[in-house]
Design a protein around this motif. Structure first.
Motif, PDB file in Angstrom:
ATOM      1  N   THR A   1       9.014  -4.294  -6.413  1.00  0.00           N
ATOM      2  CA  THR A   1       8.237  -5.531  -6.304  1.00  0.00           C
ATOM      3  C   THR A   1       6.961  -5.304  -5.512  1.00  0.00           C
ATOM      4  O   THR A   1       5.876  -5.766  -5.900  1.00  0.00           O
ATOM      5  CB  THR A   1       9.078  -6.630  -5.636  1.00  0.00           C
ATOM      6  OG1 THR A   1      10.219  -6.911  -6.445  1.00  0.00           O
ATOM      7  CG2 THR A   1       8.266  -7.914  -5.467  1.00  0.00           C
ATOM      8  N   ALA A   2       7.069  -4.573  -4.388  1.00  0.00           N
ATOM      9  CA  ALA A   2       5.885  -4.308  -3.568  1.00  0.00           C
ATOM     10  C   ALA A   2       4.862  -3.494  -4.346  1.00  0.00           C
ATOM     11  O   ALA A   2       3.656  -3.778  -4.304  1.00  0.00           O
ATOM     12  CB  ALA A   2       6.292  -3.571  -2.292  1.00  0.00           C
ATOM     13  N   ALA A   3       5.333  -2.456  -5.080  1.00  0.00           N
ATOM     14  CA  ALA A   3       4.411  -1.630  -5.858  1.00  0.00           C
ATOM     15  C   ALA A   3       3.751  -2.461  -6.949  1.00  0.00           C
ATOM     16  O   ALA A   3       2.539  -2.372  -7.171  1.00  0.00           O
ATOM     17  CB  ALA A   3       5.150  -0.441  -6.470  1.00  0.00           C
TER      18      ALA A   3
ATOM     19  N   ALA B   1       0.829  -1.206   0.000  1.00  0.00           N
ATOM     20  CA  ALA B   1       0.000   0.000   0.000  1.00  0.00           C
ATOM     21  C   ALA B   1       0.861   1.252   0.000  1.00  0.00           C
ATOM     22  O   ALA B   1       0.612   2.194  -0.764  1.00  0.00           O
ATOM     23  CB  ALA B   1      -0.926  -0.006   1.218  1.00  0.00           C
ATOM     24  N   GLU B   2       1.903   1.267   0.843  1.00  0.00           N
ATOM     25  CA  GLU B   2       2.723   2.475   0.917  1.00  0.00           C
ATOM     26  C   GLU B   2       3.541   2.659  -0.357  1.00  0.00           C
ATOM     27  O   GLU B   2       3.739   3.778  -0.828  1.00  0.00           O
ATOM     28  CB  GLU B   2       3.630   2.427   2.141  1.00  0.00           C
ATOM     29  CG  GLU B   2       4.232   3.782   2.450  1.00  0.00           C
ATOM     30  CD  GLU B   2       4.843   3.878   3.835  1.00  0.00           C
ATOM     31  OE1 GLU B   2       5.337   4.971   4.168  1.00  0.00           O
ATOM     32  OE2 GLU B   2       4.841   2.878   4.579  1.00  0.00           O
ATOM     33  N   ALA B   3       4.000   1.559  -0.942  1.00  0.00           N
ATOM     34  CA  ALA B   3       4.730   1.660  -2.209  1.00  0.00           C
ATOM     35  C   ALA B   3       3.826   2.202  -3.309  1.00  0.00           C
ATOM     36  O   ALA B   3       4.235   3.040  -4.118  1.00  0.00           O
ATOM     37  CB  ALA B   3       5.287   0.290  -2.604  1.00  0.00           C
ATOM     38  N   VAL B   4       2.582   1.731  -3.363  1.00  0.00           N
ATOM     39  CA  VAL B   4       1.629   2.230  -4.363  1.00  0.00           C
ATOM     40  C   VAL B   4       1.366   3.717  -4.152  1.00  0.00           C
ATOM     41  O   VAL B   4       1.331   4.508  -5.099  1.00  0.00           O
ATOM     42  CB  VAL B   4       0.314   1.424  -4.304  1.00  0.00           C
ATOM     43  CG1 VAL B   4      -0.783   2.103  -5.130  1.00  0.00           C
ATOM     44  CG2 VAL B   4       0.536   0.006  -4.810  1.00  0.00           C
ATOM     45  N   LEU B   5       1.177   4.122  -2.901  1.00  0.00           N
ATOM     46  CA  LEU B   5       0.913   5.535  -2.613  1.00  0.00           C
ATOM     47  C   LEU B   5       2.074   6.419  -3.057  1.00  0.00           C
ATOM     48  O   LEU B   5       1.871   7.477  -3.662  1.00  0.00           O
ATOM     49  CB  LEU B   5       0.649   5.720  -1.119  1.00  0.00           C
ATOM     50  CG  LEU B   5      -0.696   5.203  -0.607  1.00  0.00           C
ATOM     51  CD1 LEU B   5      -0.673   5.114   0.912  1.00  0.00           C
ATOM     52  CD2 LEU B   5      -1.830   6.094  -1.070  1.00  0.00           C
ATOM     53  N   LEU B   6       3.291   5.991  -2.778  1.00  0.00           N
ATOM     54  CA  LEU B   6       4.451   6.793  -3.168  1.00  0.00           C
ATOM     55  C   LEU B   6       4.610   6.855  -4.680  1.00  0.00           C
ATOM     56  O   LEU B   6       4.942   7.899  -5.240  1.00  0.00           O
ATOM     57  CB  LEU B   6       5.725   6.228  -2.531  1.00  0.00           C
ATOM     58  CG  LEU B   6       5.914   6.523  -1.043  1.00  0.00           C
ATOM     59  CD1 LEU B   6       7.077   5.715  -0.486  1.00  0.00           C
ATOM     60  CD2 LEU B   6       6.140   8.005  -0.798  1.00  0.00           C
ATOM     61  N   ARG B   7       4.353   5.734  -5.345  1.00  0.00           N
ATOM     62  CA  ARG B   7       4.528   5.699  -6.791  1.00  0.00           C
ATOM     63  C   ARG B   7       3.400   6.427  -7.511  1.00  0.00           C
ATOM     64  O   ARG B   7       3.621   7.187  -8.444  1.00  0.00           O
ATOM     65  CB  ARG B   7       4.601   4.240  -7.282  1.00  0.00           C
ATOM     66  CG  ARG B   7       5.777   3.454  -6.738  1.00  0.00           C
ATOM     67  CD  ARG B   7       7.113   3.913  -7.304  1.00  0.00           C
ATOM     68  NE  ARG B   7       7.188   3.723  -8.740  1.00  0.00           N
ATOM     69  CZ  ARG B   7       7.502   2.568  -9.333  1.00  0.00           C
ATOM     70  NH1 ARG B   7       7.751   1.495  -8.587  1.00  0.00           N
ATOM     71  NH2 ARG B   7       7.557   2.469 -10.637  1.00  0.00           N
ATOM     72  N   VAL B   8       2.164   6.190  -7.081  1.00  0.00           N
ATOM     73  CA  VAL B   8       1.002   6.720  -7.796  1.00  0.00           C
ATOM     74  C   VAL B   8       0.626   8.121  -7.342  1.00  0.00           C
ATOM     75  O   VAL B   8       0.357   9.005  -8.154  1.00  0.00           O
ATOM     76  CB  VAL B   8      -0.214   5.778  -7.615  1.00  0.00           C
ATOM     77  CG1 VAL B   8      -1.457   6.365  -8.274  1.00  0.00           C
ATOM     78  CG2 VAL B   8       0.089   4.407  -8.201  1.00  0.00           C
ATOM     79  N   VAL B   9       0.596   8.333  -6.031  1.00  0.00           N
ATOM     80  CA  VAL B   9       0.093   9.604  -5.502  1.00  0.00           C
ATOM     81  C   VAL B   9       1.177  10.677  -5.473  1.00  0.00           C
ATOM     82  O   VAL B   9       0.980  11.791  -5.953  1.00  0.00           O
ATOM     83  CB  VAL B   9      -0.511   9.400  -4.097  1.00  0.00           C
ATOM     84  CG1 VAL B   9      -0.968  10.726  -3.517  1.00  0.00           C
ATOM     85  CG2 VAL B   9      -1.684   8.424  -4.168  1.00  0.00           C
TER      86      VAL B   9
END
Length: 205
Positions: free
Chosen positions: A175-177, A146-154
């Protein structure tokens, strides 16, 4: 796409941001305001994912530290996004430690989901969901994803920058993202898209 599946893309406004930061470091208050406007929406969205309704207070504390230490920053616009995200994350974790709770993605705003129009699994998945679905789906991901997605996307960071914020290896964050975005795509039933690795997201059109 690069050797490790990491495409080399740049946030569309990072050049403008870098110039604003350089002028702000020379004492230009208007330039600092420009940098704030470029960074704050993504930063606030990231913090909403960590601390929910406390995001604005945490962001205010973070910006006080950013302003205080601006003269120490060295880097370009992309580096500034990563630097501010690191400061904001530390403030968020301080709050969470005080509250004795763990970070949990709990909110995204509609204007945070500005994604490029490519055809990867992650892009198509996120282009098809509403804010309400994002709240539910990202909130259900494991914390690291979740945190990887937030950093990459948001926030719009690339893999290495997100890794520096999280204090992890770039490969682990990529990998997490990717796993998080793939889970979103699978849950949404995305079809007819490629599946060839994590994608750096978050660039404005």
């Amino acid at each position: 796409m690069g050797q490790g599946g990491e495409p080399r893309r740049t946030h569309a406004r990072d050049e403008e941001l870098g110039m604003a930061v350089a002028r702000a470091q020379e004492g230009d208050e208007a330039a600092f305001a420009v940098a704030y406007r470029l960074v704050q929406p993504g930063l606030l969205g990231y913090l909403r994912g960590l601390v929910g309704d406390e995001a604005e207070d945490v962001a205010s504390d973070a910006w006080l530290e950013i302003a205080r230490d601006l003269g120490r920053f060295r880097g370009d616009g992309s580096g500034f996004r990563g630097w501010t995200a690191t400061i904001a994350r530390h403030r968020a974790l301080d709050l969470l430690r005080r509250q004795k709770v763990r970070p949990r993605p709990s909110g995204l705003e509609q204007d945070m989901l500005e994604l490029p129009g490519t055809h990867s699994t992650s892009d198509q998945a996120l282009e098809t969901i509403s804010t309400a679905e994002a709240l539910t789906l990202i909130g259900d991901l494991p914390r690291d994803q979740a945190e990887a997605v937030l950093l990459r996307v948001v926030v719009g960071l690339d893999g290495p920058s997100a890794a520096r914020v999280l204090g992890k290896r770039p490969g682990a964050v990529r990998t997490a993202a990717y796993r998080g975005l793939k889970k979103l795509a699978d849950r949404l039933g995305a079809r007819g898209v490629t599946d060839d690795g994590p994608t750096t997201l978050g660039e404005s059109r």
